[in-house]
Design an enzyme around this catalytic site. Structure first.
Site, PDB file in Angstrom:
ATOM      1  N   ARG A 118      -8.479  -1.795  11.983  1.00 47.96           N
ATOM      2  CA  ARG A 118      -9.047  -1.737  13.332  1.00 47.96           C
ATOM      3  C   ARG A 118     -10.162  -2.722  13.629  1.00 47.96           C
ATOM      4  O   ARG A 118     -10.461  -2.974  14.786  1.00 47.96           O
ATOM      5  CB  ARG A 118      -9.539  -0.313  13.613  1.00 47.96           C
ATOM      6  CG  ARG A 118      -8.385   0.644  13.895  1.00 47.96           C
ATOM      7  CD  ARG A 118      -8.864   2.072  13.927  1.00 47.96           C
ATOM      8  NE  ARG A 118      -9.264   2.484  12.600  1.00 47.96           N
ATOM      9  CZ  ARG A 118      -9.470   3.757  12.228  1.00 47.96           C
ATOM     10  NH1 ARG A 118      -9.340   4.726  13.115  1.00 47.96           N
ATOM     11  NH2 ARG A 118      -9.820   4.056  10.997  1.00 47.96           N
ATOM     12  N   ASP A 155       0.707   3.398   4.307  1.00 46.57           N
ATOM     13  CA  ASP A 155      -0.314   4.392   3.987  1.00 46.57           C
ATOM     14  C   ASP A 155       0.122   5.162   2.751  1.00 46.57           C
ATOM     15  O   ASP A 155       1.320   5.296   2.491  1.00 46.57           O
ATOM     16  CB  ASP A 155      -0.521   5.357   5.156  1.00 46.57           C
ATOM     17  CG  ASP A 155      -1.863   6.058   5.023  1.00 46.57           C
ATOM     18  OD1 ASP A 155      -2.874   5.468   5.439  1.00 46.57           O
ATOM     19  OD2 ASP A 155      -1.903   7.171   4.469  1.00 46.57           O
TER      20      ASP A 155
HETATM   21  O1  CP3 Z   1      -5.615  -2.064   2.636  1.00 42.72           O
HETATM   22  C1  CP3 Z   1      -4.834  -2.361   3.562  1.00 42.72           C
HETATM   23  O2  CP3 Z   1      -5.113  -3.190   4.456  1.00 42.72           O
HETATM   24  C2  CP3 Z   1      -3.426  -1.795   3.537  1.00 42.72           C
HETATM   25  C3  CP3 Z   1      -3.170  -0.644   4.263  1.00 42.72           C
HETATM   26  C4  CP3 Z   1      -3.694   0.726   3.856  1.00 42.72           C
HETATM   27  C5  CP3 Z   1      -3.967   1.719   4.810  1.00 42.72           C
HETATM   28  N1  CP3 Z   1      -4.229   2.888   4.157  1.00 42.72           N
HETATM   29  C6  CP3 Z   1      -3.893   1.518   6.253  1.00 42.72           C
HETATM   30  C7  CP3 Z   1      -4.545   2.483   7.147  1.00 42.72           C
HETATM   31  C8  CP3 Z   1      -3.876   1.293   2.596  1.00 42.72           C
HETATM   32  C9  CP3 Z   1      -3.775   0.656   1.220  1.00 42.72           C
HETATM   33  C10 CP3 Z   1      -4.215   2.667   2.802  1.00 42.72           C
HETATM   34  C11 CP3 Z   1      -4.434   3.629   1.712  1.00 42.72           C
HETATM   35  C12 CP3 Z   1      -4.964   4.968   2.018  1.00 42.72           C
HETATM   36  N2  CP3 Z   1      -4.673   5.794   3.073  1.00 42.72           N
HETATM   37  C13 CP3 Z   1      -5.836   5.668   1.166  1.00 42.72           C
HETATM   38  C14 CP3 Z   1      -6.308   5.175  -0.170  1.00 42.72           C
HETATM   39  C15 CP3 Z   1      -7.410   4.220  -0.066  1.00 42.72           C
HETATM   40  C16 CP3 Z   1      -8.704   4.767   0.450  1.00 42.72           C
HETATM   41  O3  CP3 Z   1      -9.097   4.337   1.524  1.00 42.72           O
HETATM   42  O4  CP3 Z   1      -9.282   5.586  -0.262  1.00 42.72           O
HETATM   43  C17 CP3 Z   1      -6.101   6.923   1.761  1.00 42.72           C
HETATM   44  C18 CP3 Z   1      -7.009   8.004   1.220  1.00 42.72           C
HETATM   45  C19 CP3 Z   1      -5.338   6.993   2.959  1.00 42.72           C
HETATM   46  C20 CP3 Z   1      -5.228   8.155   3.906  1.00 42.72           C
HETATM   47  C21 CP3 Z   1      -5.683   7.738   5.233  1.00 42.72           C
HETATM   48  N3  CP3 Z   1      -4.960   6.956   6.094  1.00 42.72           N
HETATM   49  C22 CP3 Z   1      -6.947   8.008   5.843  1.00 42.72           C
HETATM   50  C23 CP3 Z   1      -8.038   8.862   5.242  1.00 42.72           C
HETATM   51  C24 CP3 Z   1      -6.955   7.324   7.060  1.00 42.72           C
HETATM   52  C25 CP3 Z   1      -8.103   7.194   8.010  1.00 42.72           C
HETATM   53  C26 CP3 Z   1      -7.966   7.903   9.259  1.00 42.72           C
HETATM   54  C27 CP3 Z   1      -8.897   7.295  10.295  1.00 42.72           C
HETATM   55  O5  CP3 Z   1      -8.660   7.614  11.443  1.00 42.72           O
HETATM   56  O6  CP3 Z   1      -9.787   6.527   9.927  1.00 42.72           O
HETATM   57  C28 CP3 Z   1      -5.715   6.673   7.215  1.00 42.72           C
HETATM   58  C29 CP3 Z   1      -5.253   5.864   8.348  1.00 42.72           C
HETATM   59  C30 CP3 Z   1      -5.158   4.392   8.110  1.00 42.72           C
HETATM   60  N4  CP3 Z   1      -4.509   3.847   7.026  1.00 42.72           N
HETATM   61  C31 CP3 Z   1      -5.624   3.354   8.956  1.00 42.72           C
HETATM   62  C32 CP3 Z   1      -5.226   2.143   8.357  1.00 42.72           C
HETATM   63  C33 CP3 Z   1      -5.422   0.754   8.888  1.00 42.72           C
HETATM   64  C34 CP3 Z   1      -6.321   3.531  10.284  1.00 42.72           C
HETATM   65  C35 CP3 Z   1      -5.223   3.878  11.277  1.00 42.72           C
HETATM   66  C36 CP3 Z   1      -5.411   3.405  12.696  1.00 42.72           C
HETATM   67  O7  CP3 Z   1      -5.004   2.262  13.033  1.00 42.72           O
HETATM   68  O8  CP3 Z   1      -5.900   4.220  13.459  1.00 42.72           O
END
Ligand code: CP3
Length: 353
Positions: free
Chosen positions: A34, A80
């Site tokens: 984002r 994800d």
């Molecule tokens: O690193 C990268 O650029 C690759 C993409 C990636 C995403 N999630 C994209 C994402 C990767 C490798 C992940 C891994 C992920 N997802 C983890 C492990 C890494 C970490 O951060 O500890 C976990 C725990 C998740 C679960 C998850 N997905 C969460 C807690 C969230 C956040 C929710 C929020 O609203 O902030 C997501 C959503 C997510 N995954 C987003 C992205 C870019 C944000 C989604 C959006 O565009 O609204």
């Protein structure tokens, strides 16, 4: 030190194997996301976050965006970790501002015994397709990292039904019925092994296991419920010798020797770890990836540069370091800050690497 021939196409993979490089490779966890206006535009076109993950054309586009904008040394598949439990039928959705939720969390023996290992070629076909597409789109510019969550981290989301706060349900399972937790973790271990093998077959050149919640376990429980399943996954990778694996346990700084025993080529470390001390403990066995505090990206540019240089000095030069943040990019970072960071790491490490 002679750098051999290293450039953006191979610096990251060489560093994971602890081979000499001309400068320290850098990529950033959550580098697609984002904080980038071009990401927000594609995300708006896709509809929801899950729609974006499930659309190979658009997921490919956002995977490549950060390596087009910045001189980063690796791309990471846009997806994800929770796509695996979604493929197991738990019904994933994202509540704006609150993160992931499952419609059907897994709480009891019956639900755990009912779970089936998904065939990635069917239920996660969209991920496999995205990997192939990204490799074609990158055309050798830089390597592509595939990834999965660790079984323990996936289990926390599946049992809690959402992101953990106090982990009362999954820890309740751990203390009340550890054998059934082992059963859940065994199913997830198989699911993750198949999923990572499918990504490697489709063209992923390195694999990373995100163990985001390993650090909430006691030292003893960590070995049984988080470390051992990750070791079994690595053992089960069919192209084990060709494709390097990075294991990242957030909050796992006290357990680096135990993590090196998984057989991973590299360990990710968060910003609470001293790279110098980590290297003294495990530097002869694994490369290290990390570990700038993600909040340092809020600092003024001169301070950000100094913080990046401090991380490089802490590692101390020589082979086996991949620069990264200690956790993911925050959504409100100014994109120019990443330019500053990448240039600082590349300039300062040229003399050191
Ligand atoms: O690193 C990268 O650029 C690759 C993409 C990636 C995403 N999630 C994209 C994402 C990767 C490798 C992940 C891994 C992920 N997802 C983890 C492990 C890494 C970490 O951060 O500890 C976990 C725990 C998740 C679960 C998850 N997905 C969460 C807690 C969230 C956040 C929710 C929020 O609203 O902030 C997501 C959503 C997510 N995954 C987003 C992205 C870019 C944000 C989604 C959006 O565009 O609204």
């Amino acid at each position: 030190m002679s750098a051999g021939v290293s450039d953006r196409s191979n610096r990251f993979l060489r560093a994971l194997r602890r081979e000499p490089v001309d400068q320290t490779p850098i990529w950033l966890m959550r580098q697609a996301g984002r904080y980038l206006p071009e990401y927000r535009a594609v995300r708006a076109r896709a509809g929801s976050f899950m729609d974006l993950c499930q659309n190979p054309e658009l997921a490919c586009e956002v995977t490549v965006q950060p390596v087009r904008r910045y001189a980063l040394d690796a791309a990471i598949l846009f997806s994800d970790i929770l796509t695996v439990p979604d493929a197991m039928g738990l019904g994933l959705h994202f509540v704006d501002g609150e993160g992931p939720r499952f419609e059907r969390p897994i709480r009891d023996q019956h639900a755990i015994r009912q779970l089936r290992v998904p065939d990635p070629a069917v239920a996660l076909r969209y991920v496999v397709d995205t990997v192939g597409r990204v490799r074609r789109e990158l055309g050798g510019l830089c390597p592509l990292i595939g990834f999965s969550g660790s079984p323990w981290t996936l289990a926390t989301y599946m049992v809690e039904g959402q992101g953990g706060h106090d982990f009362r349900h999954v820890k309740g399972l751990l203390f009340n019925d550890p054998e059934i937790l082992d059963t859940l973790l065994a199913t997830l271990t198989q699911a993750v092994t198949d999923y990572l093998n499918a990504q490697a077959e489709a063209g992923a050149q390195a694999l990373m296991i995100f163990d985001t919640w390993g650090g909430v376990l006691s030292a003893r429980d960590f070995l049984r419920f988080s470390r051992d399943p990750m070791a079994r996954i690595i053992e089960g990778l069919s192209r084990r010798r060709e494709i390097p694996v990075i294991v990242f346990t957030k909050g796992g700084g006290a357990w680096l020797p135990a993590l090196a025993d998984t057989g991973a080529e590299a360990l990710g470390v968060d910003w609470t770890v001293s790279l110098r001390e980590a290297r003294a403990q495990v530097g002869g066995r694994v490369a290290l990836q990390g570990n700038l505090d993600p909040q340092a990206l809020y600092a003024p540019p001169a301070r950000l540069r100094a913080e990046a240089e401090a991380v490089l000095r802490d590692f101390g030069g020589g082979a086996g370091h991949v620069f990264n943040l200690g956790h993911g990019m925050l959504p409100d970072i100014a994109p120019e800050q990443v330019t500053t960071l990448v240039e600082a790491v590349q300039t300062a490490s040229r003399g050191l690497a």
